[in-house]
Design a protein around this motif. Structure first.
Motif, PDB file in Angstrom:
ATOM      1  N   ALA A  57      50.857  -9.791-127.725  1.00  0.00           N
ATOM      2  CA  ALA A  57      50.479  -8.559-127.024  1.00  0.00           C
ATOM      3  C   ALA A  57      49.102  -8.087-127.483  1.00  0.00           C
ATOM      4  O   ALA A  57      48.282  -7.637-126.682  1.00  0.00           O
ATOM      5  N   ILE A  58      48.839  -8.204-128.775  1.00  0.00           N
ATOM      6  CA  ILE A  58      47.544  -7.780-129.317  1.00  0.00           C
ATOM      7  C   ILE A  58      46.435  -8.736-128.894  1.00  0.00           C
ATOM      8  O   ILE A  58      45.376  -8.301-128.428  1.00  0.00           O
ATOM      9  N   LEU A  59      46.665 -10.039-129.030  1.00  0.00           N
ATOM     10  CA  LEU A  59      45.615 -11.023-128.759  1.00  0.00           C
ATOM     11  C   LEU A  59      45.358 -11.263-127.279  1.00  0.00           C
ATOM     12  O   LEU A  59      44.219 -11.491-126.873  1.00  0.00           O
ATOM     13  N   HIS A  60      46.416 -11.243-126.463  1.00  0.00           N
ATOM     14  CA  HIS A  60      46.289 -11.640-125.058  1.00  0.00           C
ATOM     15  C   HIS A  60      46.629 -10.541-124.067  1.00  0.00           C
ATOM     16  O   HIS A  60      46.334 -10.688-122.882  1.00  0.00           O
ATOM     17  N   GLY A  61      47.273  -9.470-124.523  1.00  0.00           N
ATOM     18  CA  GLY A  61      47.771  -8.461-123.593  1.00  0.00           C
ATOM     19  C   GLY A  61      47.086  -7.115-123.657  1.00  0.00           C
ATOM     20  O   GLY A  61      47.554  -6.155-123.037  1.00  0.00           O
TER      21      GLY A  61
ATOM     22  N   SER B 240      61.905  -5.770-127.400  1.00  0.00           N
ATOM     23  CA  SER B 240      61.089  -5.628-126.194  1.00  0.00           C
ATOM     24  C   SER B 240      59.693  -5.175-126.597  1.00  0.00           C
ATOM     25  O   SER B 240      59.546  -4.215-127.349  1.00  0.00           O
ATOM     26  N   VAL B 241      58.694  -5.885-126.092  1.00  0.00           N
ATOM     27  CA  VAL B 241      57.299  -5.565-126.375  1.00  0.00           C
ATOM     28  C   VAL B 241      56.565  -5.461-125.046  1.00  0.00           C
ATOM     29  O   VAL B 241      56.617  -6.374-124.231  1.00  0.00           O
ATOM     30  N   SER B 242      55.889  -4.338-124.840  1.00  0.00           N
ATOM     31  CA  SER B 242      55.094  -4.129-123.617  1.00  0.00           C
ATOM     32  C   SER B 242      53.619  -4.189-123.972  1.00  0.00           C
ATOM     33  O   SER B 242      53.213  -3.836-125.078  1.00  0.00           O
ATOM     34  N   ASP B 243      52.824  -4.640-122.995  1.00  0.00           N
ATOM     35  CA  ASP B 243      51.373  -4.659-123.167  1.00  0.00           C
ATOM     36  C   ASP B 243      50.696  -4.332-121.846  1.00  0.00           C
ATOM     37  O   ASP B 243      51.358  -4.082-120.848  1.00  0.00           O
ATOM     38  N   ARG B 244      49.363  -4.337-121.840  1.00  0.00           N
ATOM     39  CA  ARG B 244      48.589  -3.926-120.674  1.00  0.00           C
ATOM     40  C   ARG B 244      48.355  -5.036-119.645  1.00  0.00           C
ATOM     41  O   ARG B 244      47.903  -4.772-118.545  1.00  0.00           O
ATOM     42  N   SER B 245      48.616  -6.252-119.999  1.00  0.00           N
ATOM     43  CA  SER B 245      48.290  -7.387-119.137  1.00  0.00           C
ATOM     44  C   SER B 245      49.404  -7.686-118.134  1.00  0.00           C
ATOM     45  O   SER B 245      50.585  -7.627-118.466  1.00  0.00           O
TER      46      SER B 245
ATOM     47  N   LEU C 230      55.619  -4.036-115.188  1.00  0.00           N
ATOM     48  CA  LEU C 230      55.801  -2.587-115.290  1.00  0.00           C
ATOM     49  C   LEU C 230      55.178  -1.893-114.084  1.00  0.00           C
ATOM     50  O   LEU C 230      54.161  -2.361-113.554  1.00  0.00           O
ATOM     51  N   PRO C 231      55.749  -0.799-113.613  1.00  0.00           N
ATOM     52  CA  PRO C 231      55.275  -0.138-112.398  1.00  0.00           C
ATOM     53  C   PRO C 231      53.820   0.337-112.466  1.00  0.00           C
ATOM     54  O   PRO C 231      53.129   0.363-111.463  1.00  0.00           O
ATOM     55  N   CYS C 232      53.349   0.693-113.641  1.00  0.00           N
ATOM     56  CA  CYS C 232      51.973   1.184-113.784  1.00  0.00           C
ATOM     57  C   CYS C 232      51.031   0.100-114.288  1.00  0.00           C
ATOM     58  O   CYS C 232      49.933   0.393-114.757  1.00  0.00           O
ATOM     59  N   GLY C 233      51.445  -1.143-114.216  1.00  0.00           N
ATOM     60  CA  GLY C 233      50.644  -2.261-114.701  1.00  0.00           C
ATOM     61  C   GLY C 233      51.118  -2.701-116.071  1.00  0.00           C
ATOM     62  O   GLY C 233      51.740  -1.957-116.810  1.00  0.00           O
ATOM     63  N   GLY C 234      50.819  -3.928-116.367  1.00  0.00           N
ATOM     64  CA  GLY C 234      51.271  -4.504-117.620  1.00  0.00           C
ATOM     65  C   GLY C 234      52.637  -5.137-117.470  1.00  0.00           C
ATOM     66  O   GLY C 234      53.158  -5.277-116.361  1.00  0.00           O
ATOM     67  N   LYS C 235      53.185  -5.535-118.595  1.00  0.00           N
ATOM     68  CA  LYS C 235      54.485  -6.211-118.571  1.00  0.00           C
ATOM     69  C   LYS C 235      55.280  -5.852-119.805  1.00  0.00           C
ATOM     70  O   LYS C 235      54.731  -5.343-120.788  1.00  0.00           O
ATOM     71  N   CYS C 236      56.558  -6.140-119.734  1.00  0.00           N
ATOM     72  CA  CYS C 236      57.461  -5.978-120.872  1.00  0.00           C
ATOM     73  C   CYS C 236      58.192  -7.306-121.053  1.00  0.00           C
ATOM     74  O   CYS C 236      58.774  -7.830-120.101  1.00  0.00           O
ATOM     75  N   ILE C 237      58.108  -7.843-122.264  1.00  0.00           N
ATOM     76  CA  ILE C 237      58.837  -9.072-122.584  1.00  0.00           C
ATOM     77  C   ILE C 237      59.991  -8.693-123.495  1.00  0.00           C
ATOM     78  O   ILE C 237      59.796  -8.030-124.510  1.00  0.00           O
TER      79      ILE C 237
END
Length: 143
Positions: free
Chosen positions: A64-68, A86-91, A129-136
């Motif tokens: 999430a830090i390096l790629h998201g 569960s980890v969410s990021d901006r990508s 995610l509805p506002c962009g990004g994803k949750c793994i």
């Protein structure tokens, strides 16, 4: 759309600390949640299963830090099914396991995290995610 976690509060331990900024903070949160669950339910949660959950946590947060674009959300729940991280990021980019052209050079950094997550976790889901990004979300069995 992110699927809500459905955990019964009577049978699961959730940790609701702030979103960690570093993999070490995330591992500490997972370790705490597992310790609480094992103490409350007298389960055996140590050893390889805990190590696997901590490694999956490290890989998801590092990716999430390096790629998201950074960690935007973090959740851990422990129940009889295992440790759900569960980890969410901006990508919006979904992780993929790709063959590395430099495979003979095993000392090269990167490219191994996602396959490790997929191998150690019983269930891995990626949700936009509805506002962009994803949750793994990855579930690592405790036994």
């Amino acid at each position: 759309m992110r699927e809500p976690h459905r955990t019964d509060s009577a049978t699961a331990t959730r940790d609701t600390r702030p979103v960690p900024c570093r993999p070490a903070d995330a591992r500490r949160t997972v370790r705490h949640a597992v310790a609480e669950r094992c103490r409350d339910r007298a389960l055996t949660c140590a050893g390889q299963a805990l190590d696997d959950a901590l490694l999956v946590t490290s890989e998801l947060t590092t990716n999430a830090i390096l790629h998201g674009g950074g960690i935007t959300g973090f959740d851990v729940a422990v129940d009889s099914g295992g440790v759900r991280v569960s980890v969410s990021d901006r990508s919006d980019d979904v992780p993929v396991a790709t063959a590395r052209p430099d495979e003979p050079d095993r000392c090269a950094a990167g490219g191994r995290g996602w396959p490790i997550v997929c191998r150690l976790a019983r269930d891995v889901r990626v949700a936009c995610l509805p506002c962009g990004g994803k949750c793994i979300t990855a579930v690592v069995p405790l036994r």
